[in-house]
Design a protein around this motif. Structure first.
Motif, PDB file in Angstrom:
ATOM      1  N   VAL A  82       1.026  -1.193   0.066  1.00  0.00           N
ATOM      2  CA  VAL A  82      -0.050   0.062   0.065  1.00  0.00           C
ATOM      3  C   VAL A  82       0.777   1.364  -0.063  1.00  0.00           C
ATOM      4  O   VAL A  82       0.552   2.156  -0.927  1.00  0.00           O
ATOM      5  N   GLY A  83       2.019   1.325   0.689  1.00  0.00           N
ATOM      6  CA  GLY A  83       2.820   2.513   0.796  1.00  0.00           C
ATOM      7  C   GLY A  83       3.386   2.420  -0.205  1.00  0.00           C
ATOM      8  O   GLY A  83       3.670   3.487  -0.771  1.00  0.00           O
ATOM      9  N   GLY A  87       2.831   5.946  -2.557  1.00  0.00           N
ATOM     10  CA  GLY A  87       4.148   6.868  -2.577  1.00  0.00           C
ATOM     11  C   GLY A  87       4.308   7.546  -3.985  1.00  0.00           C
ATOM     12  O   GLY A  87       4.429   8.707  -4.235  1.00  0.00           O
ATOM     13  N   TYR A  88       3.821   6.811  -4.768  1.00  0.00           N
ATOM     14  CA  TYR A  88       3.635   7.324  -6.382  1.00  0.00           C
ATOM     15  C   TYR A  88       2.599   8.522  -6.586  1.00  0.00           C
ATOM     16  O   TYR A  88       2.682   9.467  -7.280  1.00  0.00           O
ATOM     17  N   LEU A  89       1.347   8.569  -5.550  1.00  0.00           N
ATOM     18  CA  LEU A  89       0.498   9.519  -5.825  1.00  0.00           C
ATOM     19  C   LEU A  89       1.217  10.841  -5.021  1.00  0.00           C
ATOM     20  O   LEU A  89       0.877  11.871  -5.902  1.00  0.00           O
ATOM     21  N   LEU A  90       1.969  11.053  -3.925  1.00  0.00           N
ATOM     22  CA  LEU A  90       2.611  11.825  -3.792  1.00  0.00           C
ATOM     23  C   LEU A  90       3.460  12.309  -4.689  1.00  0.00           C
ATOM     24  O   LEU A  90       3.820  13.876  -4.898  1.00  0.00           O
ATOM     25  N   LEU A  91       4.262  11.488  -5.360  1.00  0.00           N
ATOM     26  CA  LEU A  91       5.249  11.829  -6.307  1.00  0.00           C
ATOM     27  C   LEU A  91       4.453  12.312  -7.444  1.00  0.00           C
ATOM     28  O   LEU A  91       4.898  13.485  -7.894  1.00  0.00           O
ATOM     29  N   TYR A 236       2.414   2.755  11.640  1.00  0.00           N
ATOM     30  CA  TYR A 236       2.801   4.166  11.393  1.00  0.00           C
ATOM     31  C   TYR A 236       3.898   4.744  10.994  1.00  0.00           C
ATOM     32  O   TYR A 236       4.119   5.263   9.747  1.00  0.00           O
ATOM     33  N   SER A 237       5.051   4.221  11.498  1.00  0.00           N
ATOM     34  CA  SER A 237       6.334   4.343  10.943  1.00  0.00           C
ATOM     35  C   SER A 237       6.687   3.930   9.599  1.00  0.00           C
ATOM     36  O   SER A 237       7.086   4.468   8.785  1.00  0.00           O
ATOM     37  N   LEU A 238       6.054   2.585   9.499  1.00  0.00           N
ATOM     38  CA  LEU A 238       6.301   1.990   7.979  1.00  0.00           C
ATOM     39  C   LEU A 238       5.488   2.887   6.965  1.00  0.00           C
ATOM     40  O   LEU A 238       5.914   2.872   5.990  1.00  0.00           O
ATOM     41  N   ILE A 239       4.274   2.969   7.469  1.00  0.00           N
ATOM     42  CA  ILE A 239       3.346   3.872   6.175  1.00  0.00           C
ATOM     43  C   ILE A 239       4.073   5.213   6.109  1.00  0.00           C
ATOM     44  O   ILE A 239       4.238   5.675   4.930  1.00  0.00           O
ATOM     45  N   PHE A 243       5.412   5.881   2.193  1.00  0.00           N
ATOM     46  CA  PHE A 243       4.616   7.121   1.551  1.00  0.00           C
ATOM     47  C   PHE A 243       5.644   8.135   0.926  1.00  0.00           C
ATOM     48  O   PHE A 243       5.563   8.760  -0.090  1.00  0.00           O
ATOM     49  N   LEU A 244       6.463   8.604   1.893  1.00  0.00           N
ATOM     50  CA  LEU A 244       7.300   9.485   1.482  1.00  0.00           C
ATOM     51  C   LEU A 244       8.732   8.972   1.067  1.00  0.00           C
ATOM     52  O   LEU A 244       9.401   9.996   0.573  1.00  0.00           O
TER      53      LEU A 244
END
Length: 505
Positions: A82-83, A87-91, A236-239, A243-244
């Motif tokens: 999922v992460g 991550g590509y959405l933020l990218l 949460y840390s993994l997310i 994501f970032l």
């Protein structure tokens, strides 16, 4: 393991390797300039680039690691795919088009152009190499246990085979060579997952001795069962890391420099979201089938390779294993090629170019980029593939993510602020990586909150890096680059305005 049993897998590995070498040889004829080797002369169209990005992004952790983690630890591990996809959405929204408009070849190029600082460039170069090598280690490790499981080969054969094939392919023609082969390898990996999964599901429906797919087992199907505060923090840390971290991975970012313009970079990213998201629907099927056939958590790392032989006797099981082996080997080659391009690009610009012509400099840098992590993988076996990739994401999220977001969207970033933030986030995450590797946390061995916090550092290292970068930049506001407004205008203005692209190469 008999020679006949290993034959389908051996043929698969040879065919994938020959294709990679063939394209690399072709690349020697068409790649003649630095731009050809580093960014394919910025001529890769969005659809082809999306296939290539997906091919190199779906690494050993995606192909082999996710299914094993789901089997061993349950649905919590779905946060990895999922992460990696989100991550590509933020990218897409924040980085892809502005970064392409910067005209850079590499992340250090962008940093130097944005902040006018050789020191910032040097620090970026160190982190590109560190992240690239940390990500290469599990590719070589995965190749070792894949060939050992599928072919009965010694563990050193996999890293050496992948290293040599990648070195020849990348050294032959650089980015222009590997683009087509990475695009092909995406579809090979998808086929190598989808076809065996479909066959094994049909076999399972007719196998009266097989168990359930795991839906009734709460430890498999419910997140955070019995994990408490440590499990919640880890999740949460993994997310945050996944994501970032995507936007800070050098082999991902370099791909967007190959697009003709910023609009093409956005279209590439949107297509990648669909391709990667579709791919990640399949590994949970293997985890469920592993549960049905009684594969223990101790054997989860080789689940994908063991499962066909458990479900099917004889030639059928071996053919499916051979197809999965082909997909896995393609995953090692495609991801390793992208990482080597990214690392070699930085090394050739900042290290080897001082003594050698441009193309020779790139090829020497590619050899360095391959041989050092390959040697480390032989000396340090038994990495947890998906977990160690997660640590690479944490380092990327703690260093390049703040630099890119603030560098693209905030005029007030200063060279001193960027240096302080990257060193703070980088030091924290790198110390965490060292602790994790030395204390066995990759195997799930934890002695308390120290292992938990250092095993997944992104929840504290990323905010620390952002805060440091912002506070120090505000304290040194007088050193804000004079060209910041002009540079940001170039990053965000549509190509149709045809603004002057100073720095475009």
């Amino acid at each position: 393991m008999s020679d006949l049993t290993a034959l389908p897998g051996l043929i698969a590995v040879i065919l994938v390797s020959l294709l990679t070498l063939l394209v690399g040889t072709w690349g020697m004829r068409v790649s003649r300039t630095t731009s050809d080797f580093l960014v394919a002369s910025r001529t890769v169209r969005p659809t082809l680039n999306a296939f290539a990005v997906s091919g190199e992004y779906l690494s050993a952790a995606s192909f082999l690691g996710i299914a094993g983690l789901l089997l061993a630890y349950g649905a919590d591990m779905l946060w990895y795919p999922v992460g990696w996809t989100a991550g590509y959405l933020l990218l897409l929204v924040l980085v892809a088009a502005p970064l392409r408009r910067s005209g850079a070849y590499t992340l250090p190029d962008f940093a130097e152009a944005r902040l006018e600082s050789r020191t910032v460039r040097s620090i970026c170069s160190v982190f590109v190499v560190a992240i690239g090598w940390l990500y290469l280690l599990p590719q070589f490790e995965g190749a070792g246990f894949t060939l050992a499981t599928a072919l009965g080969a010694p563990r050193w054969v996999g890293p050496v085979a992948v290293g040599l094939v990648v070195l020849i392919g990348v050294g032959g023609g650089g980015m222009r060579s590997i683009t087509l082969v990475q695009a092909f390898q995406y579809w090979l990996k998808l086929t190598a997952l989808l076809v065996p999964a479909a066959v094994l599901l049909v076999v399972w429906t007719r196998d009266e001795t097989a168990g359930s797919l795991g839906a009734g087992d709460p430890s498999w199907s419910m997140p955070l069962v019995g994990s408490g505060g440590a499990g919640l923090y880890t999740t949460y840390s993994l997310i945050l890391a996944t994501f970032l971290g995507t936007m800070g991975l050098p082999h991902v970012v370099v791909r967007f420099y190959t697009n003709p313009d910023g609009g093409a970079a956005r279209r590439t990213t949107l297509t990648v979201l669909a391709l990667v998201g579709g791919f990640y629907l399949i590994p949970p099927v293997y985890a469920a089938l592993g549960h049905a056939y009684g594969v223990g958590s101790g054997d989860s790392s080789t689940l994908m390779l063991d499962l066909p032989r458990l479900a099917l006797d004889g030639l059928g099981g071996e053919l499916l294993t051979g197809l999965i082996t082909a997909g896995a080997f393609a995953a090692f080659l495609s991801t390793s090629s992208g990482l080597v391009i990214a690392v070699a690009g930085v090394l050739s610009q900042d290290v080897t170019s001082r003594r050698l012509p441009e193309i020779a400099s790139f090829r020497v840098a590619a050899a360095i980029a391959v041989l050092i992590p390959m040697g480390a993988s032989l000396a340090l076996p038994n990495f947890g593939v998906a977990q160690s990739v997660g640590l690479a994401f944490a380092v990327a999220a703690s260093t390049f993510c703040p630099l890119l977001l603030l560098g693209i969207w905030w005029r007030g970033l200063t060279p001193t602020g960027a240096i302080a933030g990257m060193l703070t986030g980088g030091a924290g995450s790198v110390v965490a990586v060292g602790w994790t590797l030395s204390h066995g946390a990759l195997d799930g061995v934890t002695d308390g909150w120290a292992d938990v916090l250092l095993g997944q550092p992104a929840a504290w290292s990323v905010p620390l890096a952002f805060a440091t970068m912002i506070l120090v930049s505000r304290a040194t506001a007088s050193s804000t680059p004079r060209h910041a407004n002009r540079f940001l205008a170039r990053l965000h203005a549509p190509e149709s305005l045809d603004l002057e692209r100073s720095g475009e190469r």
